[in-house]
Write a protein that holds these residues in place. Structure first.
Motif, PDB file in Angstrom:
ATOM      1  N   ALA A  82      13.904  -0.390 -11.705  1.00  0.00           N
ATOM      2  CA  ALA A  82      13.206  -1.391 -10.900  1.00  0.00           C
ATOM      3  C   ALA A  82      11.829  -1.705 -11.488  1.00  0.00           C
ATOM      4  O   ALA A  82      11.418  -2.866 -11.541  1.00  0.00           O
ATOM      5  CB  ALA A  82      13.066  -0.912  -9.455  1.00  0.00           C
ATOM      6  N   ALA A  83      11.116  -0.684 -11.943  1.00  0.00           N
ATOM      7  CA  ALA A  83       9.805  -0.898 -12.564  1.00  0.00           C
ATOM      8  C   ALA A  83       9.958  -1.742 -13.829  1.00  0.00           C
ATOM      9  O   ALA A  83       9.161  -2.651 -14.076  1.00  0.00           O
ATOM     10  CB  ALA A  83       9.138   0.433 -12.872  1.00  0.00           C
ATOM     11  N   ASP A  84      10.976  -1.456 -14.625  1.00  0.00           N
ATOM     12  CA  ASP A  84      11.239  -2.259 -15.825  1.00  0.00           C
ATOM     13  C   ASP A  84      11.561  -3.703 -15.446  1.00  0.00           C
ATOM     14  O   ASP A  84      11.088  -4.638 -16.084  1.00  0.00           O
ATOM     15  CB  ASP A  84      12.390  -1.674 -16.639  1.00  0.00           C
ATOM     16  N   PHE A  85      12.359  -3.879 -14.403  1.00  0.00           N
ATOM     17  CA  PHE A  85      12.747  -5.218 -13.952  1.00  0.00           C
ATOM     18  C   PHE A  85      11.522  -6.039 -13.573  1.00  0.00           C
ATOM     19  O   PHE A  85      11.414  -7.224 -13.895  1.00  0.00           O
ATOM     20  CB  PHE A  85      13.702  -5.111 -12.764  1.00  0.00           C
ATOM     21  N   LEU A  86      10.567  -5.410 -12.873  1.00  0.00           N
ATOM     22  CA  LEU A  86       9.352  -6.102 -12.446  1.00  0.00           C
ATOM     23  C   LEU A  86       8.250  -6.071 -13.505  1.00  0.00           C
ATOM     24  O   LEU A  86       7.221  -6.721 -13.348  1.00  0.00           O
ATOM     25  CB  LEU A  86       8.809  -5.483 -11.152  1.00  0.00           C
ATOM     26  N   ASN A  87       8.472  -5.277 -14.548  1.00  0.00           N
ATOM     27  CA  ASN A  87       7.478  -5.099 -15.605  1.00  0.00           C
ATOM     28  C   ASN A  87       6.162  -4.556 -15.044  1.00  0.00           C
ATOM     29  O   ASN A  87       5.083  -5.083 -15.300  1.00  0.00           O
ATOM     30  CB  ASN A  87       7.256  -6.407 -16.366  1.00  0.00           C
ATOM     31  N   VAL A  88       6.295  -3.499 -14.236  1.00  0.00           N
ATOM     32  CA  VAL A  88       5.138  -2.830 -13.645  1.00  0.00           C
ATOM     33  C   VAL A  88       5.274  -1.322 -13.870  1.00  0.00           C
ATOM     34  O   VAL A  88       6.379  -0.820 -14.070  1.00  0.00           O
ATOM     35  CB  VAL A  88       5.015  -3.109 -12.119  1.00  0.00           C
ATOM     36  N   PRO A  89       4.165  -0.584 -13.816  1.00  0.00           N
ATOM     37  CA  PRO A  89       4.251   0.878 -13.914  1.00  0.00           C
ATOM     38  C   PRO A  89       4.975   1.468 -12.697  1.00  0.00           C
ATOM     39  O   PRO A  89       4.945   0.903 -11.596  1.00  0.00           O
ATOM     40  CB  PRO A  89       2.791   1.335 -13.924  1.00  0.00           C
ATOM     41  N   LYS A  90       5.606   2.607 -12.902  1.00  0.00           N
ATOM     42  CA  LYS A  90       6.320   3.271 -11.804  1.00  0.00           C
ATOM     43  C   LYS A  90       5.394   3.605 -10.645  1.00  0.00           C
ATOM     44  O   LYS A  90       5.780   3.478  -9.486  1.00  0.00           O
ATOM     45  CB  LYS A  90       7.006   4.550 -12.299  1.00  0.00           C
ATOM     46  N   GLN A  91       4.159   3.999 -10.936  1.00  0.00           N
ATOM     47  CA  GLN A  91       3.215   4.344  -9.875  1.00  0.00           C
ATOM     48  C   GLN A  91       2.927   3.124  -8.998  1.00  0.00           C
ATOM     49  O   GLN A  91       2.804   3.249  -7.777  1.00  0.00           O
ATOM     50  CB  GLN A  91       1.895   4.873 -10.461  1.00  0.00           C
ATOM     51  N   TYR A  92       2.815   1.949  -9.607  1.00  0.00           N
ATOM     52  CA  TYR A  92       2.586   0.729  -8.840  1.00  0.00           C
ATOM     53  C   TYR A  92       3.798   0.416  -7.974  1.00  0.00           C
ATOM     54  O   TYR A  92       3.661   0.044  -6.801  1.00  0.00           O
ATOM     55  CB  TYR A  92       2.266  -0.437  -9.774  1.00  0.00           C
ATOM     56  N   LEU A  93       4.985   0.584  -8.539  1.00  0.00           N
ATOM     57  CA  LEU A  93       6.202   0.347  -7.766  1.00  0.00           C
ATOM     58  C   LEU A  93       6.267   1.287  -6.567  1.00  0.00           C
ATOM     59  O   LEU A  93       6.626   0.872  -5.471  1.00  0.00           O
ATOM     60  CB  LEU A  93       7.449   0.508  -8.637  1.00  0.00           C
ATOM     61  N   HIS A  94       5.890   2.537  -6.754  1.00  0.00           N
ATOM     62  CA  HIS A  94       5.883   3.479  -5.621  1.00  0.00           C
ATOM     63  C   HIS A  94       4.950   3.001  -4.514  1.00  0.00           C
ATOM     64  O   HIS A  94       5.266   3.135  -3.332  1.00  0.00           O
ATOM     65  CB  HIS A  94       5.510   4.887  -6.080  1.00  0.00           C
ATOM     66  N   ARG A  95       3.806   2.420  -4.882  1.00  0.00           N
ATOM     67  CA  ARG A  95       2.895   1.877  -3.861  1.00  0.00           C
ATOM     68  C   ARG A  95       3.558   0.712  -3.121  1.00  0.00           C
ATOM     69  O   ARG A  95       3.405   0.578  -1.900  1.00  0.00           O
ATOM     70  CB  ARG A  95       1.574   1.439  -4.492  1.00  0.00           C
ATOM     71  N   LEU A  96       4.298  -0.135  -3.855  1.00  0.00           N
ATOM     72  CA  LEU A  96       5.014  -1.239  -3.213  1.00  0.00           C
ATOM     73  C   LEU A  96       6.080  -0.718  -2.256  1.00  0.00           C
ATOM     74  O   LEU A  96       6.276  -1.269  -1.170  1.00  0.00           O
ATOM     75  CB  LEU A  96       5.663  -2.150  -4.265  1.00  0.00           C
ATOM     76  N   LEU A  97       6.760   0.347  -2.650  1.00  0.00           N
ATOM     77  CA  LEU A  97       7.782   0.943  -1.792  1.00  0.00           C
ATOM     78  C   LEU A  97       7.134   1.541  -0.550  1.00  0.00           C
ATOM     79  O   LEU A  97       7.598   1.315   0.575  1.00  0.00           O
ATOM     80  CB  LEU A  97       8.561   2.018  -2.551  1.00  0.00           C
ATOM     81  N   ASP A  98       6.056   2.300  -0.747  1.00  0.00           N
ATOM     82  CA  ASP A  98       5.379   2.956   0.371  1.00  0.00           C
ATOM     83  C   ASP A  98       4.804   1.949   1.363  1.00  0.00           C
ATOM     84  O   ASP A  98       4.773   2.197   2.567  1.00  0.00           O
ATOM     85  CB  ASP A  98       4.266   3.877  -0.129  1.00  0.00           C
TER      86      ASP A  98
END
Length: 74
Positions: free
Chosen positions: A8-24
């Motif tokens: 998912a992070a690769d799909f959005l081209n964002v770091p995993k930590q940023y994706l976790h913030r989006l999920l949270d």
């Protein structure tokens, strides 16, 4: 289709930590499989569309303001 956090992070081209913030924050939906997050592809696509629309809107606003103050002449 469910994606891993890495996918998912690769799909959005964002770091995993940023994706976790989006999920949270609830901006991107997810399900837990055991203790692992799985992100539905359709939820990622909807988030990306919202994000891209907001970016376009803000860019147009910046361009408009720049034109008004004479810093940009398209």
């Amino acid at each position: 289709m469910l994606l891993t956090v890495d996918e998912a992070a690769d799909f959005l081209n964002v770091p995993k930590q940023y994706l976790h913030r989006l999920l949270d924050s609830g901006e991107v939906p997810y399900v837990l499989v055991g203790t692992d997050h799985r992100i539905p592809l359709d939820g990622l696509i909807r988030y990306r569309e919202r994000r891209d629309a907001l970016r376009r809107e803000k860019l147009l606003e910046i361009t408009r303001i720049s034109e008004e103050i004479g810093m940009y002449d398209g």
